[in-house]
Design a protein around this motif. Structure first.
Motif, PDB file in Angstrom:
ATOM      1  N   ALA A   1      -7.105   0.970  -0.476  1.00 61.42           N
ATOM      2  CA  ALA A   1      -6.617   2.347  -0.585  1.00 61.42           C
ATOM      3  C   ALA A   1      -7.649   3.320  -1.149  1.00 61.42           C
ATOM      4  CB  ALA A   1      -5.336   2.371  -1.425  1.00 61.42           C
ATOM      5  N   PRO A   2      -8.382   2.974  -2.214  1.00 65.99           N
ATOM      6  CA  PRO A   2      -9.342   3.948  -2.755  1.00 65.99           C
ATOM      7  C   PRO A   2     -10.450   4.335  -1.778  1.00 65.99           C
ATOM      8  CG  PRO A   2      -8.878   2.225  -4.359  1.00 65.99           C
ATOM      9  CD  PRO A   2      -8.289   1.770  -3.059  1.00 65.99           C
ATOM     10  N   ARG A   3     -10.706   3.498  -0.764  1.00 66.50           N
ATOM     11  CA  ARG A   3     -11.785   3.779   0.179  1.00 66.50           C
ATOM     12  C   ARG A   3     -11.292   4.424   1.469  1.00 66.50           C
ATOM     13  NH1 ARG A   3     -12.543  -1.534  -1.200  1.00 66.50           N
ATOM     14  NH2 ARG A   3     -12.162  -2.251   0.932  1.00 66.50           N
ATOM     15  N   LEU A   4      -9.985   4.603   1.600  1.00 67.43           N
ATOM     16  CA  LEU A   4      -9.428   5.175   2.817  1.00 67.43           C
ATOM     17  C   LEU A   4      -9.484   6.693   2.793  1.00 67.43           C
ATOM     18  CD1 LEU A   4      -6.231   2.966   3.323  1.00 67.43           C
ATOM     19  CD2 LEU A   4      -8.405   2.797   4.545  1.00 67.43           C
ATOM     20  N   ASN A   5      -9.502   7.266   3.982  1.00 69.68           N
ATOM     21  CA  ASN A   5      -9.355   8.712   4.110  1.00 69.68           C
ATOM     22  C   ASN A   5      -8.008   9.108   3.520  1.00 69.68           C
ATOM     23  OD1 ASN A   5      -8.028  10.968   5.928  1.00 69.68           O
ATOM     24  ND2 ASN A   5     -10.247  11.307   5.977  1.00 69.68           N
ATOM     25  N   PRO A   6      -7.949  10.207   2.744  1.00 69.50           N
ATOM     26  CA  PRO A   6      -6.677  10.575   2.086  1.00 69.50           C
ATOM     27  C   PRO A   6      -5.502  10.682   3.051  1.00 69.50           C
ATOM     28  CG  PRO A   6      -8.477  11.881   1.206  1.00 69.50           C
ATOM     29  CD  PRO A   6      -9.054  11.102   2.350  1.00 69.50           C
ATOM     30  N   THR A   7      -5.748  11.217   4.248  1.00 68.99           N
ATOM     31  CA  THR A   7      -4.654  11.339   5.206  1.00 68.99           C
ATOM     32  C   THR A   7      -4.178   9.965   5.673  1.00 68.99           C
ATOM     33  OG1 THR A   7      -5.537  13.457   5.975  1.00 68.99           O
ATOM     34  CG2 THR A   7      -3.954  12.339   7.402  1.00 68.99           C
ATOM     35  N   SER A   8      -5.144   9.083   6.015  1.00 71.62           N
ATOM     36  CA  SER A   8      -4.779   7.729   6.441  1.00 71.62           C
ATOM     37  C   SER A   8      -4.120   6.969   5.299  1.00 71.62           C
ATOM     38  CB  SER A   8      -6.025   6.973   6.913  1.00 71.62           C
ATOM     39  OG  SER A   8      -6.596   7.589   8.040  1.00 71.62           O
ATOM     40  N   ARG A   9      -4.617   7.179   4.094  1.00 71.93           N
ATOM     41  CA  ARG A   9      -4.042   6.495   2.938  1.00 71.93           C
ATOM     42  C   ARG A   9      -2.581   6.884   2.747  1.00 71.93           C
ATOM     43  NH1 ARG A   9      -6.672   6.525  -3.171  1.00 71.93           N
ATOM     44  NH2 ARG A   9      -4.999   5.361  -4.213  1.00 71.93           N
TER      45      ARG A   9
END
Length: 273
Positions: free
Chosen positions: A196-204
């Protein structure tokens, strides 16, 4: 799902990071040097073994058979015996696997070896490079037809973030009922929290909401209003882990008590009542 994961039949997500084009190129160059050396050495040996006065047709046939054995037979035999490895692949930490992540067999190695004549040797790797650039998982033509790809075995494993109960859900977790989740869902949720910390905010946010809704169907009562999906996922996994651990410890204790009682009886047989 992405290029670094494979969903197998049991619904379990496996880490299957494909090898980069750079790694594949380096491994192919090493293999080319090895095969070239084997060909040169065996050709010199063949020249010594062929009888003098052999006619041109027979000599041509011997040379052709030797060529096919070295450039096609050896790669097929090596990949079959090692389940997808070669000298170059071993040096670069790469293995050829099926699209579902399983080990290859003779059929896949045979298709790859035959197509390797075209996309590797006859075109000096040009066709293989173009194919790798335009296909998912950097596949060459042989991989496309064989249903395989190059797996990066030495891929750095991203450590799982520790599972910690969100402080705001401690009280809820003490009385919550978390039913057994499918192993595939639990593993997917665990991997999501780590990534989660490495995902794009929208994808997260999107993946978090979807997973949170799936996990919420296994908990009762529902968490307090306003609880974030990630907090719910973490809390449910912590409750699941702690309760399964407690059940496991209790089962081991009961098994140990039963075993002690049995060994104290004559001949290790439980007494009839």
């Amino acid at each position: 799902m992405d290029d670094e994961t494979t969903l197998i039949g049991e619904g379990v997500v496996l880490e299957t990071a494909p090898a980069s084009i750079g790694l594949r190129t380096a491994g192919a160059l090493i293999d080319a040097l090895v095969i070239g050396s084997v060909y040169l050495g065996s050709f010199l040996l063949l020249a010594q073994l062929l009888p003098d006065g052999l006619d041109l047709a027979a000599m041509s046939a011997a040379v052709l058979v030797h060529l096919v054995l070295v450039f096609v037979g050896i790669p097929i035999a090596v990949e079959t015996a090692t389940r997808g490895r070669s000298v170059g692949k071993y040096a670069t930490g790469v293995r050829i696997v099926r699209d579902d992540g399983g080990p290859i067999a003779f059929r896949q190695a045979f298709v790859r070896g035959l197509l390797g004549v075209f996309d590797l040797w006859l075109t000096a790797g040009g066709v293989a490079l173009i194919s790798a650039l335009v296909t998912r998982r950097a596949k060459r033509v042989g991989d496309l037809l064989a249903g395989t790809y190059a797996l990066k075995e030495r891929a750095a494993k991203s450590p799982h973030a520790p599972l910690i109960m969100p402080p705001e859900l401690v009280g809820w977790a003490d009385t919550a009922d978390v039913r057994r989740m499918p192993d595939g869902l639990a593993l997917t949720a665990r991997q999501f929290l780590s990534r989660a910390p490495r995902l794009n905010p929208t994808s997260r946010a999107q993946h978090g909401s979807e997973l949170g809704a799936r996990v919420a169907s296994y908990v009762s009562p529902q968490p307090p209003a306003g609880t974030s999906p990630e907090a719910l996922i973490a809390a449910a996994l912590v409750v699941r882990r702690d309760r399964e651990y407690t059940r496991g410890v209790e089962q081991q204790r009961l098994d140990s008590e039963i075993a002690d009682a049995v060994h104290r009886l004559p001949h290790g047989v439980p007494e009839s009542r």
